[in-house]
Design an enzyme around this catalytic site. Structure first.
Site, PDB file in Angstrom:
ATOM      1  N   ASN A  43     -14.074   0.451  -6.571  1.00 15.71           N
ATOM      2  CA  ASN A  43     -15.024   1.378  -6.288  1.00 15.71           C
ATOM      3  C   ASN A  43     -15.812   2.056  -7.526  1.00 15.71           C
ATOM      4  O   ASN A  43     -16.526   2.970  -7.336  1.00 15.71           O
ATOM      5  CB  ASN A  43     -14.269   2.538  -5.492  1.00 15.71           C
ATOM      6  CG  ASN A  43     -13.609   1.962  -4.185  1.00 15.71           C
ATOM      7  OD1 ASN A  43     -13.853   0.952  -3.578  1.00 15.71           O
ATOM      8  ND2 ASN A  43     -13.001   2.683  -3.628  1.00 15.71           N
ATOM      9  N   ASN A  89      -5.631  -0.325  23.745  1.00 17.80           N
ATOM     10  CA  ASN A  89      -4.717   0.231  24.724  1.00 17.80           C
ATOM     11  C   ASN A  89      -5.553   1.513  25.178  1.00 17.80           C
ATOM     12  O   ASN A  89      -5.204   2.379  25.833  1.00 17.80           O
ATOM     13  CB  ASN A  89      -3.456   0.946  23.888  1.00 17.80           C
ATOM     14  CG  ASN A  89      -4.081   2.002  22.774  1.00 17.80           C
ATOM     15  OD1 ASN A  89      -5.266   2.157  22.423  1.00 17.80           O
ATOM     16  ND2 ASN A  89      -3.151   2.453  22.229  1.00 17.80           N
ATOM     17  N   ASP A 121       0.793  -1.157  -0.026  1.00 21.60           N
ATOM     18  CA  ASP A 121      -0.031  -0.013  -0.174  1.00 21.60           C
ATOM     19  C   ASP A 121       0.884   1.400  -0.093  1.00 21.60           C
ATOM     20  O   ASP A 121       2.177   1.301  -0.439  1.00 21.60           O
ATOM     21  CB  ASP A 121      -0.707  -0.162   1.290  1.00 21.60           C
ATOM     22  CG  ASP A 121      -2.035   0.916   1.150  1.00 21.60           C
ATOM     23  OD1 ASP A 121      -1.988   1.922   1.254  1.00 21.60           O
ATOM     24  OD2 ASP A 121      -3.091   0.171   0.837  1.00 21.60           O
ATOM     25  N   SER A 165     -11.209  -0.330  -0.117  1.00 17.41           N
ATOM     26  CA  SER A 165     -10.020  -0.259   0.683  1.00 17.41           C
ATOM     27  C   SER A 165     -10.095  -0.458   1.992  1.00 17.41           C
ATOM     28  O   SER A 165      -9.203  -1.058   2.655  1.00 17.41           O
ATOM     29  CB  SER A 165      -9.211   1.191   0.431  1.00 17.41           C
ATOM     30  OG  SER A 165      -8.527   1.225  -0.721  1.00 17.41           O
ATOM     31  N   TYR A 217      -3.953 -23.866  -5.522  1.00 19.13           N
ATOM     32  CA  TYR A 217      -5.249 -23.393  -4.751  1.00 19.13           C
ATOM     33  C   TYR A 217      -5.420 -21.901  -5.096  1.00 19.13           C
ATOM     34  O   TYR A 217      -4.464 -21.270  -5.712  1.00 19.13           O
ATOM     35  CB  TYR A 217      -5.282 -23.640  -3.274  1.00 19.13           C
ATOM     36  CG  TYR A 217      -4.354 -22.780  -2.541  1.00 19.13           C
ATOM     37  CD1 TYR A 217      -2.952 -23.455  -2.421  1.00 19.13           C
ATOM     38  CD2 TYR A 217      -4.068 -21.564  -2.212  1.00 19.13           C
ATOM     39  CE1 TYR A 217      -1.888 -22.865  -2.020  1.00 19.13           C
ATOM     40  CE2 TYR A 217      -3.033 -20.703  -1.764  1.00 19.13           C
ATOM     41  CZ  TYR A 217      -2.021 -21.470  -1.529  1.00 19.13           C
ATOM     42  OH  TYR A 217      -0.905 -20.728  -1.108  1.00 19.13           O
ATOM     43  N   VAL A 273      -5.995 -15.673  -3.750  1.00 21.69           N
ATOM     44  CA  VAL A 273      -6.800 -14.452  -4.009  1.00 21.69           C
ATOM     45  C   VAL A 273      -8.194 -14.462  -3.083  1.00 21.69           C
ATOM     46  O   VAL A 273      -8.742 -15.375  -3.330  1.00 21.69           O
ATOM     47  CB  VAL A 273      -6.808 -13.711  -5.426  1.00 21.69           C
ATOM     48  CG1 VAL A 273      -7.360 -12.475  -5.270  1.00 21.69           C
ATOM     49  CG2 VAL A 273      -5.473 -13.620  -6.083  1.00 21.69           C
TER      50      VAL A 273
END
Length: 442
Positions: A314, A231, A158, A388, A337, A340
């Site tokens: 999108n 946290n 990314d 995303s 296999y 994805v």
């Protein structure tokens, strides 16, 4: 064997508080509806043999100059190459294919993130994507002590991410094989890759946003959904404990296939040579056309049991009718296999998001992707929309399952993720074959 896909909804849950901030402008992937874009004047070329002076001379005579070697597979070199005689990318690819010198020649496609700025963000910190119903159901898993494991690793392919964010620093990888000393101690070609590598800028600085947080917001948001720490503040991810490694390849202007391939191979190498338990990479990006080189990189990762979780896109279109990459790659023939997992976005009512791409046979599962609050630079939180945002919910589910079932193969993890779906007839009138995933049953 063709892919058999299920299209479902991810369910896992909790209600937490966080303050929000309007996200910086991110590039929407609406451009995917138009012709795929590529780096002008460049090609990805795989030779039929290794790189030698004769091969390079032959390429040069055809008006192509090697820029870098991306990988060598079975003695065949994969090159990033520059066109030197002014021909178009299409014409040069055709010429090289006809030369008998190459296995394939193709464009160096460009990619963008699969996020859209949200019109509004939560000021009360409601993380509906972690709840039951149409969220992701983790509350039950957490209550049963299933909160993830630091021994499970996830690659974030990314933008980079703010690894010292209060909700991320506890799960950020620090490379034990290559301390900061200006040397490539682990011999992988990357000097001092302490947090991963920035393939967009070819350096080890995986976070470039500074204290003003102007860059790497998308990658930071993705990381928070996968594994924001518990946290008592900010946000929390599907896993409270997990280890992320950055494979940054998206920069200010997006990214390209060559750098994406290097990122995928980086994680394959880490797992192969160092035995890191990397179970998946998160790929919240898209654009470009089919790439044989990218496909083969995903297969290399699949062969060492690394799943490739990818955003469906999108543009609101049907991926069965018009393929969207990388989510449409079918790795079954090469890996035994399908590695994805293609992810669509749903909203809080359980409906397919209006922008989400879909596909009865080409999209596997749906997950929360509307008004998703997560971490952003610098030390802040914000709400985004997009496939995303749906994708890291699924990647988080993969990591959670792997922490509970440490001996599971990638194929078994993928089957568990998709097999937990309960049937639904349709989403917004779009016929689907799967249903809602319930991670609380893991």
């Amino acid at each position: 064997m063709n892919r058999t896909r299920l299209f479902g909804l991810l369910t896992l849950s909790v209600l937490l508080a966080a303050c929000g901030q309007t996200p910086a402008q991110l590039t929407p992937d609406a451009a995917q509806a138009s012709a795929p874009a590529f780096v002008d004047g460049e090609l990805l070329v795989q030779l039929k043999g290794g790189v030698n002076s004769q091969a390079l001379t032959s390429l040069s005579a055809l008006g192509v100059q090697s820029v870098e070697t991306l990988n060598t597979v079975n003695g065949a070199a994969l090159l990033r190459a520059r066109i030197t005689d002014g021909q178009s990318v299409a014409a040069k690819a055709q010429q090289l294919q006809a030369s008998g010198l190459v296995r394939f020649a193709e464009p160096n496609w460009t990619y963008q993130t699969q996020a859209l700025p949200s019109d509004s963000y939560y000021t009360n910190g409601t993380l509906w994507g972690m709840k039951g119903n149409f969220g992701s159901g983790a509350e039950t898993a957490w209550a049963a002590g299933k909160t993830g494991s630091d021994n499970v690793y996830v690659g974030i392919i990314d933008e980079g991410y703010q690894f010292d964010h209060p909700d991320l620093r506890g799960n950020a990888w620090l490379n034990p094989f290559d301390p900061v000393d200006g040397k490539d101690n682990d011999g992988n070609g990357y000097i001092d890759d302490t947090r991963g590598w920035d393939f967009a800028n070819n350096d080890n600085t995986v976070y470039d946003g500074g204290t003003r947080g102007s860059l790497d917001a998308h990658g930071t948001h993705v990381a928070g959904t996968i594994g924001g720490t518990a946290n008592d503040g900010g946000v929390v991810g599907v896993n409270h404990n997990v280890t992320f490694i950055s494979g940054k390849f998206l920069g200010r202007r997006g990214g390209n296939t060559a750098d994406a391939i290097k990122a995928v191979d980086y994680f394959t190498d880490l797992k192969t040579r160092h035995g890191l338990n990397i179970v998946a990479t998160n790929n919240s990006w898209g654009g470009g056309g089919y790439s044989q080189a990218m496909y083969e990189a995903i297969v290399r990762a699949a062969k060492v049991n690394i799943l490739f979780v990818a955003a469906a896109g999108n543009s609101g279109t049907d991926n069965d009718a018009t393929a969207s990459y990388p989510s449409n790659y079918d790795t079954t023939p090469g890996a035994g296999y399908d590695a994805v997992i293609a992810v669509a976005a749903i909203d809080k009512a359980g409906a397919l998001a209006s922008f989400s791409q879909y596909g009865k046979t080409s999209v596997d599962i749906g997950a929360p992707g509307v008004a998703i609050t997560s971490s952003v630079p610098y030390n802040k939180y914000s709400s985004y929309n997009g496939t995303s945002m749906a994708t890291p919910h699924v990647t988080g589910g993969v990591a959670l399952y792997a922490s509970i079932n440490p001996n599971a193969t990638a194929a078994q993890i993928r089957a568990a993720i998709l097999g937990s779906a309960t049937p639904t007839a349709s989403l917004n009138g779009k016929t689907v074959t799967g249903g809602r995933l319930n991670v609380s049953g893991f």
